[in-house]
Design an enzyme around this catalytic site. Structure first.
Site, short mmCIF file in Angstrom:
data_model
loop_
_atom_site.label_atom_id
_atom_site.label_comp_id
_atom_site.label_asym_id
_atom_site.label_seq_id
_atom_site.Cartn_x
_atom_site.Cartn_y
_atom_site.Cartn_z
N ASP A 204 13.21 2.33 -6.37
CA ASP A 204 13.23 2.99 -7.68
C ASP A 204 13.02 4.49 -7.41
OD1 ASP A 204 12.51 1.65 -10.67
OD2 ASP A 204 11.89 3.71 -10.36
N LYS B 273 18.22 1.46 -7.31
CA LYS B 273 18.41 2.16 -8.59
C LYS B 273 18.44 3.66 -8.30
CE LYS B 273 16.09 -0.40 -12.31
NZ LYS B 273 14.85 -0.43 -13.09
N ASP C 101 8.98 -8.60 -11.21
CA ASP C 101 8.13 -8.96 -12.35
C ASP C 101 8.10 -7.90 -13.43
OD1 ASP C 101 6.57 -6.99 -10.85
OD2 ASP C 101 4.88 -7.61 -12.10
N ARG D 199 8.64 -13.68 -12.07
CA ARG D 199 9.01 -13.62 -10.64
C ARG D 199 9.74 -14.86 -10.16
NH1 ARG D 199 6.32 -9.21 -8.13
NH2 ARG D 199 4.19 -8.84 -8.84
N LYS E 281 4.61 -8.04 -3.77
CA LYS E 281 5.06 -9.42 -3.82
C LYS E 281 6.55 -9.54 -4.10
CE LYS E 281 0.76 -10.24 -6.29
NZ LYS E 281 0.23 -10.40 -7.67
N PHE F 206 15.67 -2.46 -17.11
CA PHE F 206 14.43 -3.12 -16.70
C PHE F 206 14.74 -4.56 -16.32
CE2 PHE F 206 9.86 -2.26 -16.68
CZ PHE F 206 9.47 -3.46 -16.09
N GLU G 172 12.57 -4.88 1.02
CA GLU G 172 12.16 -4.57 -0.36
C GLU G 172 13.06 -5.29 -1.36
OE1 GLU G 172 10.00 -3.60 -2.14
OE2 GLU G 172 9.04 -1.72 -1.60
N ASP G 173 12.51 -5.56 -2.51
CA ASP G 173 13.34 -6.11 -3.59
C ASP G 173 14.10 -5.00 -4.30
OD1 ASP G 173 10.88 -5.20 -4.45
OD2 ASP G 173 10.81 -6.52 -6.19
C1 PRP Z 1 7.98 -2.46 -6.79
C2 PRP Z 1 9.01 -2.85 -5.75
C3 PRP Z 1 8.84 -1.77 -4.71
C4 PRP Z 1 8.45 -0.57 -5.52
C5 PRP Z 1 9.66 0.29 -5.71
O1 PRP Z 1 6.75 -2.97 -6.41
O2 PRP Z 1 8.75 -4.12 -5.22
O3 PRP Z 1 7.82 -2.08 -3.78
O4 PRP Z 1 7.97 -1.04 -6.77
O5 PRP Z 1 9.36 1.41 -6.49
P1 PRP Z 1 9.41 2.89 -5.94
O6 PRP Z 1 10.71 3.09 -5.24
O7 PRP Z 1 9.30 3.70 -7.22
O8 PRP Z 1 8.23 3.12 -5.05
P2 PRP Z 1 5.51 -3.11 -7.37
O9 PRP Z 1 4.56 -1.97 -7.12
O10 PRP Z 1 5.97 -3.32 -8.78
O11 PRP Z 1 4.79 -4.40 -6.80
P3 PRP Z 1 5.36 -5.90 -6.61
O12 PRP Z 1 6.29 -5.86 -5.41
O13 PRP Z 1 4.13 -6.71 -6.34
O14 PRP Z 1 6.08 -6.29 -7.88
#
Ligand code: PRP
Length: 179
Positions: free
Chosen positions: A102, A130, A158, A164, A42, A151, A98-99
């Protein structure tokens, strides 16, 4: 500012500037051809909505839902598709939205996933990167802003499904997630 935040990292004006710059770059590179923007729900929802509005060219959109984190703060490395795109991607040029990147696990998986489904090209736009947290190297085509390992929440991001809807991005107070 929300009471659970210790500071604002990226305010509304800066978010607006970042989105406009990315939209212009993507418009220039993709032009008028038939292509597909895929948002990863999301977290990407506000960013993708603003990005689309800032773009001149028309294109198709779709969404995926993947799980990698559960409700914790550390990536497990496993990625599951909970909701797939609702159209064929055979021969399509895809831009994943993507937002945040990580560990890189989510995008490492999704790029290979769409190529396996027959996409012609798969590129990535992320609002935030990041790099300090990276576990898997992935080429990222468009990056809004490189950020430190804090964070952050807001503008789609979120913590435990909260924050969010904030229109800016802030750094969460440590006591909120260590309690
Ligand atoms: C977050 C973010 C990416 C992912 C990045 O999603 O939106 O999709 O983590 O992390 P990574 O590079 O370690 O894979 P999350 O699983 O928190 O779901 P959300 O988008 O619903 O918040």
């Amino acid at each position: 500012m929300h009471k659970d935040l210790e500071s604002i990292l990226v305010g509304e004006q800066e978010l607006n500037d970042i989105v406009k710059t990315l939209a212009a770059d993507i418009d220039r590179d993709y032009g008028d051809k038939d292509w597909l923007m895929v948002g990863v729900l999301k977290g990407s929802i506000l960013f993708m909505a603003d990005l689309m509005k800032a773009m001149e060219n028309d294109f198709k959109i779709d969404f995926v839902v993947v799980s990698s984190y559960g409700s914790g703060t550390e990536s497990t490395g496993r990625v599951n598709v909970l909701k797939d795109v609702s159209q064929s991607v055979e021969g399509m040029d895809i831009l994943i939205v993507e937002d945040i990147i990580d560990s890189g696990n989510t995008l490492h998986f999704l790029v290979r996933y769409f190529y396996a489904k027959g996409a012609s090209s798969v590129k990535i736009v992320t609002l935030f990167d990041k790099p300090d947290r990276r576990k898997v190297e992935i080429p990222v085509d468009y990056v809004g802003k490189v950020i430190p390992d804090e964070f952050i929440v807001g503008y789609g991001l979120d913590y435990d499904e909260k924050y969010r809807t904030l229109p800016y991005v802030g750094i969460l107070k440590p006591e909120v997630y260590t309690e």
